[in-house]
Design a protein around this motif. Structure first.
Motif, PDB file in Angstrom:
ATOM      1  N   ALA A   1      11.365  10.627  -7.511  1.00  0.00           N
ATOM      2  CA  ALA A   1      11.241  10.561  -5.992  1.00  0.00           C
ATOM      3  C   ALA A   1      12.585  10.542  -5.472  1.00  0.00           C
ATOM      4  O   ALA A   1      12.570  11.020  -4.387  1.00  0.00           O
ATOM      5  CB  ALA A   1      10.647   9.012  -5.885  1.00  0.00           C
ATOM      6  N   ASP A   2      13.603  10.132  -6.199  1.00  0.00           N
ATOM      7  CA  ASP A   2      14.743  10.085  -5.562  1.00  0.00           C
ATOM      8  C   ASP A   2      15.337  11.503  -5.651  1.00  0.00           C
ATOM      9  O   ASP A   2      15.911  12.004  -4.554  1.00  0.00           O
ATOM     10  CB  ASP A   2      15.853   9.250  -6.614  1.00  0.00           C
ATOM     11  CG  ASP A   2      15.830   7.813  -6.353  1.00  0.00           C
ATOM     12  OD1 ASP A   2      15.445   7.413  -5.319  1.00  0.00           O
ATOM     13  OD2 ASP A   2      16.182   7.250  -7.342  1.00  0.00           O
ATOM     14  N   GLN A   3      15.028  12.277  -6.683  1.00  0.00           N
ATOM     15  CA  GLN A   3      15.576  13.848  -6.582  1.00  0.00           C
ATOM     16  C   GLN A   3      14.722  14.521  -5.536  1.00  0.00           C
ATOM     17  O   GLN A   3      15.248  15.304  -4.798  1.00  0.00           O
ATOM     18  CB  GLN A   3      15.196  14.375  -8.032  1.00  0.00           C
ATOM     19  CG  GLN A   3      16.112  14.077  -8.787  1.00  0.00           C
ATOM     20  CD  GLN A   3      15.890  14.641 -10.340  1.00  0.00           C
ATOM     21  OE1 GLN A   3      15.363  15.469 -10.445  1.00  0.00           O
ATOM     22  NE2 GLN A   3      16.774  14.181 -11.374  1.00  0.00           N
TER      23      GLN A   3
ATOM     24  N   LEU B   1      10.134   1.482  -2.779  1.00  0.00           N
ATOM     25  CA  LEU B   1       9.998   1.699  -1.322  1.00  0.00           C
ATOM     26  C   LEU B   1      11.571   2.324  -1.260  1.00  0.00           C
ATOM     27  O   LEU B   1      11.617   2.860  -0.094  1.00  0.00           O
ATOM     28  CB  LEU B   1       9.616   0.175  -0.842  1.00  0.00           C
ATOM     29  CG  LEU B   1       8.428   0.031  -1.127  1.00  0.00           C
ATOM     30  CD1 LEU B   1       8.181  -1.407  -0.025  1.00  0.00           C
ATOM     31  CD2 LEU B   1       7.396   0.896  -0.447  1.00  0.00           C
ATOM     32  N   SER B   2      12.705   1.859  -1.636  1.00  0.00           N
ATOM     33  CA  SER B   2      13.791   2.245  -1.526  1.00  0.00           C
ATOM     34  C   SER B   2      14.258   3.961  -1.513  1.00  0.00           C
ATOM     35  O   SER B   2      15.014   4.537  -0.851  1.00  0.00           O
ATOM     36  CB  SER B   2      15.028   1.434  -2.160  1.00  0.00           C
ATOM     37  OG  SER B   2      15.034   1.953  -3.605  1.00  0.00           O
ATOM     38  N   THR B   3      13.145   4.432  -2.525  1.00  0.00           N
ATOM     39  CA  THR B   3      13.265   5.817  -2.403  1.00  0.00           C
ATOM     40  C   THR B   3      12.691   6.622  -1.274  1.00  0.00           C
ATOM     41  O   THR B   3      12.577   7.720  -1.062  1.00  0.00           O
ATOM     42  CB  THR B   3      12.460   6.205  -3.749  1.00  0.00           C
ATOM     43  OG1 THR B   3      10.966   6.193  -3.392  1.00  0.00           O
ATOM     44  CG2 THR B   3      12.801   5.756  -4.838  1.00  0.00           C
ATOM     45  N   GLY B   4      11.974   5.546  -0.427  1.00  0.00           N
ATOM     46  CA  GLY B   4      11.409   6.266   0.989  1.00  0.00           C
ATOM     47  C   GLY B   4       9.738   6.346   0.620  1.00  0.00           C
ATOM     48  O   GLY B   4       9.203   7.023   1.537  1.00  0.00           O
ATOM     49  N   ALA B   5       9.145   5.796  -0.307  1.00  0.00           N
ATOM     50  CA  ALA B   5       7.844   5.989  -0.683  1.00  0.00           C
ATOM     51  C   ALA B   5       7.116   5.193   0.515  1.00  0.00           C
ATOM     52  O   ALA B   5       7.548   4.071   1.147  1.00  0.00           O
ATOM     53  CB  ALA B   5       7.671   5.288  -2.177  1.00  0.00           C
ATOM     54  N   PHE B   6       5.735   5.528   0.662  1.00  0.00           N
ATOM     55  CA  PHE B   6       4.983   4.962   1.537  1.00  0.00           C
ATOM     56  C   PHE B   6       4.057   3.899   1.280  1.00  0.00           C
ATOM     57  O   PHE B   6       3.154   3.556   1.718  1.00  0.00           O
ATOM     58  CB  PHE B   6       4.361   5.995   2.365  1.00  0.00           C
ATOM     59  CG  PHE B   6       5.253   6.542   3.666  1.00  0.00           C
ATOM     60  CD1 PHE B   6       5.165   6.183   4.913  1.00  0.00           C
ATOM     61  CD2 PHE B   6       6.122   7.538   3.276  1.00  0.00           C
ATOM     62  CE1 PHE B   6       5.874   6.658   5.818  1.00  0.00           C
ATOM     63  CE2 PHE B   6       7.009   8.142   4.027  1.00  0.00           C
ATOM     64  CZ  PHE B   6       6.793   7.662   5.498  1.00  0.00           C
ATOM     65  N   GLY B   7       3.945   3.771  -0.163  1.00  0.00           N
ATOM     66  CA  GLY B   7       2.793   3.365  -0.797  1.00  0.00           C
ATOM     67  C   GLY B   7       3.176   2.775  -2.445  1.00  0.00           C
ATOM     68  O   GLY B   7       3.886   3.280  -2.968  1.00  0.00           O
ATOM     69  N   TYR B   8       2.503   1.494  -2.625  1.00  0.00           N
ATOM     70  CA  TYR B   8       2.578   0.905  -4.019  1.00  0.00           C
ATOM     71  C   TYR B   8       1.266   0.422  -4.287  1.00  0.00           C
ATOM     72  O   TYR B   8       1.085  -0.790  -3.745  1.00  0.00           O
ATOM     73  CB  TYR B   8       3.728  -0.011  -3.805  1.00  0.00           C
ATOM     74  CG  TYR B   8       4.312  -0.497  -5.299  1.00  0.00           C
ATOM     75  CD1 TYR B   8       5.388   0.014  -5.722  1.00  0.00           C
ATOM     76  CD2 TYR B   8       3.520  -1.396  -6.134  1.00  0.00           C
ATOM     77  CE1 TYR B   8       5.767  -0.172  -7.200  1.00  0.00           C
ATOM     78  CE2 TYR B   8       3.835  -1.835  -7.119  1.00  0.00           C
ATOM     79  CZ  TYR B   8       5.166  -1.339  -7.909  1.00  0.00           C
ATOM     80  OH  TYR B   8       5.644  -1.515  -9.177  1.00  0.00           O
ATOM     81  N   VAL B   9       0.513   0.791  -5.177  1.00  0.00           N
ATOM     82  CA  VAL B   9      -0.647   0.542  -5.681  1.00  0.00           C
ATOM     83  C   VAL B   9      -0.768  -0.084  -7.041  1.00  0.00           C
ATOM     84  O   VAL B   9      -0.302   0.733  -7.926  1.00  0.00           O
ATOM     85  CB  VAL B   9      -1.768   1.391  -5.326  1.00  0.00           C
ATOM     86  CG1 VAL B   9      -3.150   1.025  -5.776  1.00  0.00           C
ATOM     87  CG2 VAL B   9      -1.968   2.081  -3.834  1.00  0.00           C
ATOM     88  N   VAL B  10      -1.143  -0.979  -7.267  1.00  0.00           N
ATOM     89  CA  VAL B  10      -1.071  -1.600  -8.864  1.00  0.00           C
ATOM     90  C   VAL B  10      -2.723  -0.943  -9.185  1.00  0.00           C
ATOM     91  O   VAL B  10      -3.676  -0.820  -8.576  1.00  0.00           O
ATOM     92  CB  VAL B  10      -1.308  -3.184  -8.993  1.00  0.00           C
ATOM     93  CG1 VAL B  10      -1.630  -3.531  -9.962  1.00  0.00           C
ATOM     94  CG2 VAL B  10      -0.085  -3.576  -8.172  1.00  0.00           C
ATOM     95  N   LYS B  11      -2.339  -0.350 -10.421  1.00  0.00           N
ATOM     96  CA  LYS B  11      -3.644   0.467 -11.073  1.00  0.00           C
ATOM     97  C   LYS B  11      -4.830  -0.411 -11.282  1.00  0.00           C
ATOM     98  O   LYS B  11      -5.982   0.098 -11.012  1.00  0.00           O
ATOM     99  CB  LYS B  11      -3.178   0.901 -12.395  1.00  0.00           C
ATOM    100  CG  LYS B  11      -2.189   2.141 -12.587  1.00  0.00           C
ATOM    101  CD  LYS B  11      -1.822   2.626 -13.690  1.00  0.00           C
ATOM    102  CE  LYS B  11      -1.075   3.786 -13.540  1.00  0.00           C
ATOM    103  NZ  LYS B  11      -0.666   4.513 -14.996  1.00  0.00           N
TER     104      LYS B  11
END
Length: 135
Positions: A66-68, A94-104
């Protein structure tokens, strides 16, 4: 109206297949990869609207990928799909600019919503996680 295009990345075969099954009625899954290097390469080639990725993958993990992607100017919105529930992982993703974080464990009830929210420009974090780090 065309469907939003999604690229899936996870080294465990069960989760990309499950995610594809959940997403396909509303979105177009354009590819599946099993490591972060392939994620980077396919994301740059395909330019999907959304990337759904695991954190723990071989070669290059999802956060590094994501950073790359961010550094390379990729405009795909990223949703992490992971087993990690630690708030440090959430913050880092979220610091990578991600818009979501879902636990499996919540894939069936939250993944489609997370993708919709990401497309709308909103951040989505699994309901079972504390949200204090979003402020």
């Amino acid at each position: 109206m065309s469907k939003a295009r999604v690229l899936l990345a996870d080294d465990h075969p069960r989760f990309p297949d499950m995610a594809e099954h959940l997403l396909e009625p509303e979105f177009e899954v354009v590819g599946k990869v099993v490591n972060g290097r392939d994620l980077f390469e396919e994301a740059m080639r395909l330019q999907p609207d959304i990337i759904v990725t695991d954190i723990s993958m071989p070669v290059l993990n999802g956060i590094e990928a994501a950073d790359q992607l961010k550094e390379s100017g990729c405009n795909s919105r990223i949703v992490f799909l992971t087993v990690h529930t630690d708030s440090d992982f959430v913050r880092r993703c979220l610091s990578t600019g991600a818009f979501g974080y879902v636990v499996k464990s919540r894939i069936a009830s939250e993944l489609v919503t997370a993708v919709r929210e990401a497309l709308a420009g909103h951040i989505f974090v699994s309901q079972n996680l504390p949200h204090h780090y979003l402020t």
